[in-house]
Design a protein around this motif. Structure first.
Motif, PDB file in Angstrom:
ATOM      1  N   PHE A 212      -3.681  89.301  40.680  1.00 41.61           N
ATOM      2  CA  PHE A 212      -3.969  89.793  42.032  1.00 41.61           C
ATOM      3  C   PHE A 212      -2.751  90.580  42.521  1.00 41.61           C
ATOM      4  N   GLY A 213      -2.970  91.384  43.565  1.00 44.00           N
ATOM      5  CA  GLY A 213      -1.907  92.217  44.116  1.00 44.00           C
ATOM      6  C   GLY A 213      -1.818  93.593  43.487  1.00 44.00           C
ATOM      7  N   GLU A 214      -2.654  93.855  42.451  1.00 47.36           N
ATOM      8  CA  GLU A 214      -2.521  95.113  41.716  1.00 47.36           C
ATOM      9  C   GLU A 214      -2.886  96.334  42.546  1.00 47.36           C
ATOM     10  N   LEU A 215      -3.940  96.231  43.381  1.00 44.97           N
ATOM     11  CA  LEU A 215      -4.378  97.389  44.165  1.00 44.97           C
ATOM     12  C   LEU A 215      -3.351  97.751  45.233  1.00 44.97           C
TER      13      LEU A 215
ATOM     14  N   GLY B 211      -0.794  97.996  52.487  1.00 46.43           N
ATOM     15  CA  GLY B 211      -0.963  96.563  52.698  1.00 46.43           C
ATOM     16  C   GLY B 211      -2.225  96.066  52.000  1.00 46.43           C
ATOM     17  N   PRO B 212      -2.271  94.795  51.594  1.00 47.34           N
ATOM     18  CA  PRO B 212      -3.456  94.251  50.910  1.00 47.34           C
ATOM     19  C   PRO B 212      -4.710  94.407  51.759  1.00 47.34           C
ATOM     20  N   VAL B 213      -5.838  94.705  51.108  1.00 50.40           N
ATOM     21  CA  VAL B 213      -7.107  94.854  51.832  1.00 50.40           C
ATOM     22  C   VAL B 213      -7.772  93.504  52.059  1.00 50.40           C
ATOM     23  N   ALA B 214      -7.214  92.437  51.481  1.00 54.25           N
ATOM     24  CA  ALA B 214      -7.725  91.090  51.680  1.00 54.25           C
ATOM     25  C   ALA B 214      -6.556  90.127  51.575  1.00 54.25           C
TER      26      ALA B 214
ATOM     27  N   ALA C 199       4.907  93.394  46.219  1.00 55.66           N
ATOM     28  CA  ALA C 199       6.094  93.892  45.521  1.00 55.66           C
ATOM     29  C   ALA C 199       6.041  93.569  44.040  1.00 55.66           C
ATOM     30  N   SER C 200       5.055  92.765  43.625  1.00 57.34           N
ATOM     31  CA  SER C 200       4.930  92.359  42.222  1.00 57.34           C
ATOM     32  C   SER C 200       3.456  92.283  41.858  1.00 57.34           C
ATOM     33  N   LEU C 201       3.202  92.253  40.555  1.00 50.25           N
ATOM     34  CA  LEU C 201       1.869  91.937  40.059  1.00 50.25           C
ATOM     35  C   LEU C 201       1.849  90.435  39.780  1.00 50.25           C
ATOM     36  N   TYR C 202       0.912  89.727  40.382  1.00 52.96           N
ATOM     37  CA  TYR C 202       0.836  88.278  40.256  1.00 52.96           C
ATOM     38  C   TYR C 202      -0.153  87.908  39.149  1.00 52.96           C
ATOM     39  N   VAL C 203       0.239  86.958  38.296  1.00 49.36           N
ATOM     40  CA  VAL C 203      -0.640  86.416  37.256  1.00 49.36           C
ATOM     41  C   VAL C 203      -0.692  84.907  37.444  1.00 49.36           C
ATOM     42  N   VAL C 204      -1.884  84.356  37.603  1.00 53.37           N
ATOM     43  CA  VAL C 204      -2.027  82.913  37.799  1.00 53.37           C
ATOM     44  C   VAL C 204      -1.805  82.205  36.469  1.00 53.37           C
TER      45      VAL C 204
ATOM     46  N   THR D  87      -0.492  81.022  52.177  1.00 53.69           N
ATOM     47  CA  THR D  87      -0.928  82.421  52.161  1.00 53.69           C
ATOM     48  C   THR D  87       0.098  83.227  51.379  1.00 53.69           C
ATOM     49  N   ILE D  88      -0.321  83.774  50.253  1.00 55.06           N
ATOM     50  CA  ILE D  88       0.601  84.481  49.362  1.00 55.06           C
ATOM     51  C   ILE D  88       0.715  85.951  49.773  1.00 55.06           C
ATOM     52  N   LEU D  89      -0.418  86.575  50.044  1.00 55.34           N
ATOM     53  CA  LEU D  89      -0.444  87.951  50.555  1.00 55.34           C
ATOM     54  C   LEU D  89      -1.319  87.979  51.797  1.00 55.34           C
ATOM     55  N   GLU D  90      -0.902  88.728  52.799  1.00 55.66           N
ATOM     56  CA  GLU D  90      -1.634  88.793  54.062  1.00 55.66           C
ATOM     57  C   GLU D  90      -2.377  90.122  54.160  1.00 55.66           C
ATOM     58  N   ARG D  91      -3.649  90.059  54.571  1.00 52.89           N
ATOM     59  CA  ARG D  91      -4.425  91.287  54.744  1.00 52.89           C
ATOM     60  C   ARG D  91      -3.722  92.225  55.729  1.00 52.89           C
ATOM     61  N   ALA D  92      -3.559  93.508  55.325  1.00 53.19           N
ATOM     62  CA  ALA D  92      -2.905  94.548  56.130  1.00 53.19           C
ATOM     63  C   ALA D  92      -1.429  94.239  56.382  1.00 53.19           C
ATOM     64  N   GLY D  93      -0.865  93.301  55.625  1.00 48.82           N
ATOM     65  CA  GLY D  93       0.545  92.964  55.771  1.00 48.82           C
ATOM     66  C   GLY D  93       1.416  93.816  54.867  1.00 48.82           C
ATOM     67  N   GLU D  94       2.551  93.262  54.466  1.00 48.67           N
ATOM     68  CA  GLU D  94       3.472  94.001  53.600  1.00 48.67           C
ATOM     69  C   GLU D  94       2.827  94.251  52.233  1.00 48.67           C
ATOM     70  N   PRO D  95       3.033  95.444  51.658  1.00 46.90           N
ATOM     71  CA  PRO D  95       2.472  95.718  50.326  1.00 46.90           C
ATOM     72  C   PRO D  95       3.032  94.739  49.298  1.00 46.90           C
TER      73      PRO D  95
END
Length: 608
Positions: free
Chosen positions: A76-79, A86-89, A48-53, A38-46
């Motif tokens: 991902f992570g841009e919003l 925190g991430p919405v998903a 800190a970077s813009l991720y590019v696969v 799990t890279i980003l958790e919904r409603a977790g910490e915002p």
């Protein structure tokens, strides 16, 4: 490829100059995420970077439901980054994944630019569309039994029309079942209007006088998509649902399954059938692209969408025929209107052309009392379809062309002649005329033609071999430049012909398999299943070709919907760069599957 060179191929980096790209690339960090992380958790910490696969793929999840799959070159992570929330998903690595992480300061600077703002808007819209569940229709793969909300409402056969109408009002239903002997019949609100009020029957008349029996039923285990297509073809609006024992457990309506909004195929087909004149039919035909767009938006199976388009074109054709006969008078002999090619297979796209023929009662169709009538009728239908947005066939495979008007005996002899010695004409027509389906007229034609086609393996083995070789004529892309082979020059330079580069090849393979087996199935998926059952291809090959066919159709329809909404002329030439890395990777695999099946057929034919 260096980081800057990689980023330059994808939005929102593709509009940056070399200096900006170098600055971002030099600050980017590289991080590896094993599958399942799990890279980003919904409603977790915002973020800190813009991720590019860079390699691999990640899943965007909402309470465990897959919203999107992000692949090579996508972000991902841009919003979360720009909102500070925190991430919405949640974001999870779908496989071992390598990412570039762009620091917040540089990412914010990029995303606050005009191009970055547009990019954010497109990402937000994509996420919103992915989260939205269409309220007007259920999952097309769900079973119809799951849509039944209550037991069926019934009435005895000695009920009066008044009693039945009162019961329907009280129960708030638009139909009810009537026991007719050991079977069931059905009465609908439409029956009350057309068979009672319009016919001048008394309210005291027995319901048995207006009941429809026997009824068409459907098993509760049938998928919704199949039920909708059957209802659309038959013009049925109410369908009883049975359990495993054949007992009726409830009723579903087209409204339950799809709704009768203006952009429903049911509403369009019904309006076409009621259209008062030629101009009204033409206007309704021009609504078809909007109906297709709504179905694509709702993620309906793309092959089912092709079926819906064909059913609608059938309805347009029949109404133009009815209006033409009303103008010209009754036909001098019995006749049949045949759909050919993709229309016969019920595999039509938003961008499609006409393929059809006329079969006439035995005798000389060129008789001076016969051919002029049908030539004029064919011309009026062909003109009407063209005005409604269905283009004329460039190869003249249309009933207005004299060779496409023959007696039934003449068609049987033509089929035999082409199978005996295809020649230039037969070779060209074999990919069109040998896909046929009667859609109108009192002359029954399909049994006679089916008999000829089914005789091919024994009577015309060279024709079977000819069709098999035709399935090898077109080739999928086998070498790749920047992911996919595209047109090198001309008006379609830089784009991929999704029809002739893939869809037509699968269609040709399926037709060859079917006729080799001595069958006369009409649809590509139906033919592939028959080929698997007969042992011509493995179950794995069938599954691979079916999924390939669906993928190609999905890309084709989505491309045409985008063009339609932009006001552009629709075509089959897709820009691979607009597909996204995941789709491009799936498309490459699809072409490999097609190439492998062609190689197998090539060897089977003894061609080396």
């Amino acid at each position: 490829m260096d980081i800057a060179g990689f980023l330059a191929a994808f939005p929102p980096f593709d509009g940056l100059d070399d200096g900006q790209l170098d600055r971002i690339a030099s600050a980017a960090q590289v991080e590896f995420f094993p599958a399942g992380t799990t890279i980003l958790e919904r409603a977790g910490e915002p973020a800190a970077s813009l991720y590019v696969v860079r390699k691999g793929a990640v899943e965007i999840l909402d309470d465990g439901r897959l919203l999107d799959l992000i692949g090579e070159g996508e972000t991902f992570g841009e919003l979360s980054l720009v909102s500070g929330q925190g991430p919405v998903a949640s974001v999870r690595a779908a496989e071992d994944t390598l990412c570039y992480l762009i620091p917040r300061s540089l990412a914010e600077e990029l995303l606050q630019s005009a191009s970055g703002t547009r990019f954010l808007a497109s990402v937000a819209r994509r996420r919103l569309d992915a989260k939205r569940t269409p309220s007007e229709m259920p999952d097309m793969l769900a079973t119809v039994g799951a849509q039944v909300r209550r037991p069926p409402v019934t009435a005895p056969p000695d009920s009066t029309v008044a009693e039945v109408a009162s019961l329907m009002t009280e129960q708030r239903v638009s139909s009810l079942l009537i026991k007719v002997g050991d079977d069931w019949g059905i009465v609908t609100d439409r029956d009350l209007r057309s068979r009672v009020l319009a016919a001048g029957r008394s309210a005291d008349a027995l319901v048995a006088e207006i009941v429809t029996s026997p009824i068409v039923t459907v098993s509760a285990e049938t998928r919704v998509g199949d039920v909708l297509l059957g209802m659309l073809e038959r013009g049925i609006h109410h369908l009883p649902v049975t359990d495993g024992t054949g007992t009726v457990v409830g009723m579903v309506t087209d409204t339950d399954l799809l709704g009768l909004a203006r952009q429903s195929p049911f509403a369009l087909k019904s309006a076409i059938e009621r259209a008062a004149d030629h101009a009204a039919v033409v206007a309704l035909g021009r609504d078809l692209p909007d109906v297709v767009a709504a179905l694509v938006d709702s993620s309906v199976d793309p092959v089912d969408i092709g079926h819906v388009i064909a059913v609608t074109i059938d309805a347009l054709t029949r109404r133009f025929l009815e209006l033409g006969i009303a103008r010209l008078g009754e036909p001098p002999v019995r006749w049949a209107w045949l759909a050919l090619g993709s229309e016969a297979r019920r595999e039509q796209a938003m961008f499609t052309d006409q393929d059809h023929a006329l079969a006439l009662e035995s005798g000389d169709p060129a008789d001076e009392d016969v051919d002029p009538y049908f030539a004029e009728l064919a011309r009026s239908v062909t003109d009407g379809l063209e005005e409604a947005g269905i283009h004329r066939c460039h190869g003249n495979a249309m009933a207005e062309h004299p060779p496409l008007r023959r007696s039934l005996d003449g068609w049987v002899e033509a089929f035999r002649g082409w199978m005996q010695d295809p020649g230039a004409e037969g070779s060209i027509l074999s990919s069109i005329v040998f896909d046929y389906r009667q859609i109108a007229g009192p002359l029954e034609t399909e049994p006679a033609l089916d008999e000829v086609v089914r005789s091919a393996p024994q009577a015309y083995p060279m024709f079977v071999r000819h069709l098999s070789r035709r399935a090898l004529d077109l080739k999928p892309p086998t070498g790749f430049f920047r992911d996919l082979v595209v047109e090198a020059k001309g008006e379609h330079a830089g784009r991929l012909d999704i029809k002739h580069g893939g869809i037509t090849i699968v269609t040709n393979l399926a037709r060859a398999y079917d006729i080799r087996t001595g069958r006369s199935d009409k649809g590509t998926l139906e033919r592939l299943r028959a080929a698997s059952e007969s042992g011509q291809i493995s179950d794995g090959s069938r599954e691979g070709l079916e999924e390939t066919f669906r993928l190609l159709w999905a890309i084709r329809l989505e491309h045409q919907v985008t063009q339609h909404r932009a006001g552009a002329t629709t075509d089959d030439f897709v820009d691979p760069q607009e597909l996204g890395p995941v789709r491009r990777r799936a498309l490459k695999e699809a072409f490999r599957i097609i190439a492998a099946e062609q190689r197998a057929l090539h060897l089977d034919l003894g061609l080396g």
